[in-house]
Motif scaffolding. Structure first.
Motif, mmCIF file in Angstrom:
data_model
loop_
_atom_site.group_PDB
_atom_site.id
_atom_site.type_symbol
_atom_site.label_atom_id
_atom_site.label_comp_id
_atom_site.label_asym_id
_atom_site.label_seq_id
_atom_site.Cartn_x
_atom_site.Cartn_y
_atom_site.Cartn_z
ATOM 1 N N GLU A 179 0.790 -1.227 0.000
ATOM 2 C CA GLU A 179 0.000 0.000 0.000
ATOM 3 C C GLU A 179 0.832 1.292 0.000
ATOM 4 O OE1 GLU A 179 -2.466 -0.691 3.363
ATOM 5 O OE2 GLU A 179 -3.282 1.338 3.276
ATOM 6 N N THR A 180 1.827 1.364 0.879
ATOM 7 C CA THR A 180 2.605 2.615 0.995
ATOM 8 C C THR A 180 3.496 2.835 -0.219
ATOM 9 O OG1 THR A 180 4.294 1.440 2.224
ATOM 10 C CG2 THR A 180 2.639 2.628 3.513
ATOM 11 N N GLN A 181 3.648 1.803 -1.051
ATOM 12 C CA GLN A 181 4.470 1.955 -2.258
ATOM 13 C C GLN A 181 3.625 2.320 -3.482
ATOM 14 O OE1 GLN A 181 6.019 -2.015 -1.587
ATOM 15 N NE2 GLN A 181 8.083 -1.172 -1.380
ATOM 16 N N ARG B 102 1.328 4.815 -5.713
ATOM 17 C CA ARG B 102 1.454 6.255 -5.949
ATOM 18 C C ARG B 102 0.225 6.857 -6.630
ATOM 19 N NH1 ARG B 102 4.555 5.656 -2.614
ATOM 20 N NH2 ARG B 102 6.817 5.942 -2.641
ATOM 21 N N GLY C 224 2.449 7.906 -1.153
ATOM 22 C CA GLY C 224 2.153 6.628 -0.504
ATOM 23 C C GLY C 224 1.331 6.760 0.765
ATOM 24 N N ARG C 225 0.738 7.935 0.980
ATOM 25 C CA ARG C 225 -0.140 8.123 2.141
ATOM 26 C C ARG C 225 -1.583 8.056 1.651
ATOM 27 N NH1 ARG C 225 3.931 7.188 3.981
ATOM 28 N NH2 ARG C 225 5.310 8.468 5.276
ATOM 29 N N HIS C 226 -2.187 6.911 1.837
ATOM 30 C CA HIS C 226 -3.485 6.647 1.202
ATOM 31 C C HIS C 226 -4.655 6.715 2.173
ATOM 32 C CE1 HIS C 226 -1.907 5.623 -2.756
ATOM 33 N NE2 HIS C 226 -0.861 5.141 -2.113
#
Lengths: 273, 322
Positions: A98-100, A102, A248-250
């Motif tokens: 998830e954090t990867q 974009r 990467g902040r979703h």
């Protein structure tokens, strides 16, 4: 993390740039952003398959999902090539966390009702259409070729979503209320599409220059007349824009989407399909 | 040919002329006179076929979001989209018989119309996407290749077009199966399990045995059907068993054997009790499939109303402007 010397200062870009670490490979990062937007939105659209309000729309939404997934596959393959670390489009789609990812937040929001799906699609299509138009002139042959091909597809997507925004906005009282609710809910997610950060500035030096300010202007020139024609109210500028996807902040939704998307591939690492 | 007087509308001379045309191999077109029974049988068959395409989008749609590679995801979306297209195409074909789509959809949703019983089985692994393409589309092709010669022109033409796409789906499905069969032990187990689950339901797709097929006699005489259910089923088995062997899989039938005299692969008894239960609505997913269709229909009500209202407003505005 400290900023590299020579990296653009925060004053040149949006506040997001100040908080983002400089990307090791800006071109890779840039192409991944393009790919992830379309991968995630294509996934959301494909969730409608078999559940649309009329058969014609089942077919149309699947068709658009297919185009977007195709664009994503080509973009992620190109990103893998640029990276040169042996990752192909599937490695990038199925084996990043998830954090990867974009993608912009607007693409990952749950599909909602048909009105939400259509308004989101319209906002994204207008952006994507303009972006491809700009990128068709990029000084990167493969990206420019992809842009030219995708522009044709997005021309149709934009026409489709624009027509439905008119039908829903100017249809019945219920459809109007639902469309307006979608516009209001989605408006704060649109600013993220036009942010510029260190990655954009870095690729601009290599001839992939998109003026995001001008893009935002042109986007409003497409979107606002359609909303008005659809008798919908254009919201005032959002108080606090929702942003973070490019770093990467979703939202909480992406993790669930990826859990579903990646389950089979990750359960059989190294397997061919 | 021995006409069945009970089925013919009295002594109408048009019936004899109609049957002569059929016997001469002519195709019947929408504006031609046809016996009411012929029209009804075609509406029944064609709408069942259209409903099957639309309901058939659900079991495969179930795996789009989990497809394990982007290439597979795209081909699965494209396949389900094709099925929607086939549904639309056949609904339009059915409308040439003087019935409208809304009415047909209503019959599906209220449970009075049938659709292919195969879609009442659940899709439980990715391998099902291969096996459905291979066996279910494969069985459909055997059926539809014959239907392409059916006496009703619009249906025959629809089948020719649809068969081309189904052949593509079948190749895609078989390619998935072949890839899994030569993959990891887990993949191979997954695909064998899928074949075990889908084999018998695929054979049931050809419908009841000839001795027990209520509609077959009349349909064959009017060349709506050109081969019996059992003939088609045997043809499918004969085509498929070599494909099963080529990828090193097996079918769950201890009685399967090749009969050199007839050049047929003879198979064991079909569990018609199971078939009848599924037809009666008691299959594993009957309720879920219909519920999903009803939910989509009800949730889409406001969208259809909006489109209608918008069209009416704009027609009025353009009339006023004129």
């Amino acid at each position: 993390m400290t900023q590299k010397p020579g990296a653009p200062s925060a004053s040149l870009a949006s506040p997001a740039a100040a908080r983002s670490a400089p990307a090791a490979n800006p071109l890779f990062e840039y192409v991944v952003r393009l790919g992830d937007d379309r991968l995630v939105l294509g996934h959301r659209l494909a969730e409608w398959c078999g559940h649309g309000p009329i058969l014609e729309e089942d077919i149309a939404l699947a068709n658009i999902a297919l185009d977007l997934t195709g664009q994503a596959a080509a973009l992620l393959a190109l990103a893998g090539e640029i990276e040169g670390a042996g990752r192909d489009e599937d490695a990038l789609a199925y084996f990043r966390d998830e954090t990867q990812f974009r993608n912009a937040l607007i693409t990952e929001l749950p599909k909602g009702d048909f009105g939400f799906t259509i308004v989101r699609q319209f906002f994204f299509d207008a952006y994507s259409y303009l972006l491809w138009e700009a990128l068709a002139g990029a000084k990167h042959a493969k990206l420019a070729a992809l842009a030219a091909k995708s522009l044709k597809e997005d021309t149709y997507h934009l026409r489709h979503s624009g027509e439905w925004v008119r039908k829903l906005g100017d249809g019945t009282a219920e459809s109007h209320a639902r469309a307006q609710a979608a516009v209001d809910a989605l408006w704060r997610f649109t600013a993220e599409l036009f942010e510029s950060d260190a990655v954009d500035l870095a690729v601009a030096k290599d001839g992939i220059a998109v003026d995001h300010g001008a893009l935002a202007e042109r986007w409003r020139a497409i979107v606002e007349p359609v909303l008005r024609e659809a008798t919908l109210t254009v919201p005032a500028a959002p108080g606090a824009a929702a942003t973070g996807g490019r770093r990467g902040r979703h939202t909480e939704h992406l993790g669930h989407l990826l859990a579903e998307m990646q389950i089979v591939a990750r359960s059989h690492p190294g397997a061919a399909w | 040919m021995t006409p069945n007087p009970a089925l013919d509308a009295g002594e109408d001379p048009r019936v004899a002329a109609f049957e002569a045309r059929i016997a001469a191999g002519e195709s019947i077109e929408p504006k031609d006179w046809m016996p009411e029974r012929y029209r009804k049988q075609l509406i029944r068959m064609m709408s069942q076929h259209a409903h099957s395409e639309v309901v058939g989008m659900l079991p495969e749609g179930n795996w789009i979001t989990r497809a394990p590679s982007l290439r597979r995801k795209m081909s699965l979306i494209a396949k389900v989209q094709d099925e929607g297209g086939h549904g639309l195409y056949i609904y339009c074909g059915t409308e040439t018989l003087g019935v409208d789509r809304q009415e047909l959809v209503e019959q599906l949703l209220n449970g009075t119309a049938k659709y292919s019983s195969i879609f009442n089985y659940p899709t439980l692994s990715w391998a099902d996407m291969g096996v459905i393409g291979w066996l279910v589309d494969g069985a459909a092709i055997v059926n539809q290749t014959i239907l392409a010669k059916t006496s009703y022109g619009p249906y025959a033409r629809a089948m020719i077009r649809i068969c081309k796409e189904e052949n593509f789906h079948k190749r895609q499905g078989y390619e998935i199966v072949a890839t899994l069969a030569k993959g990891t032990p887990a993949q191979k187990a997954m695909v064998q399990d899928a074949v075990n689950r889908w084999w018998w339901p695929s054979l049931m797709m050809f419908g009841p045995s000839d001795t027990d097929s209520p509609n077959s006699g009349e349909l064959l005489r009017w060349k709506v059907k050109r081969k019996t259910n059992d003939e088609l089923r045997q043809r499918f088995v004969n085509l498929t068993i070599p494909q099963v062997q080529a990828v090193g899989l097996t079918v769950p039938d201890p009685d399967l054997r090749y009969d050199a005299a007839t050049e047929n692969w003879l198979f064991g008894p079909i569990d018609w009790a199971e078939f009848n239960e599924v037809i009666r609505g008691n299959g594993p997913c009957n309720k879920e499939r219909l519920a999903a269709r009803r939910e989509a229909h009800e949730a889409g009500q406001w969208v259809r109303e909006a489109a209608t209202a918008y069209a009416a407003k704009h027609e009025r505005r353009s009339t006023e402007a004129a």
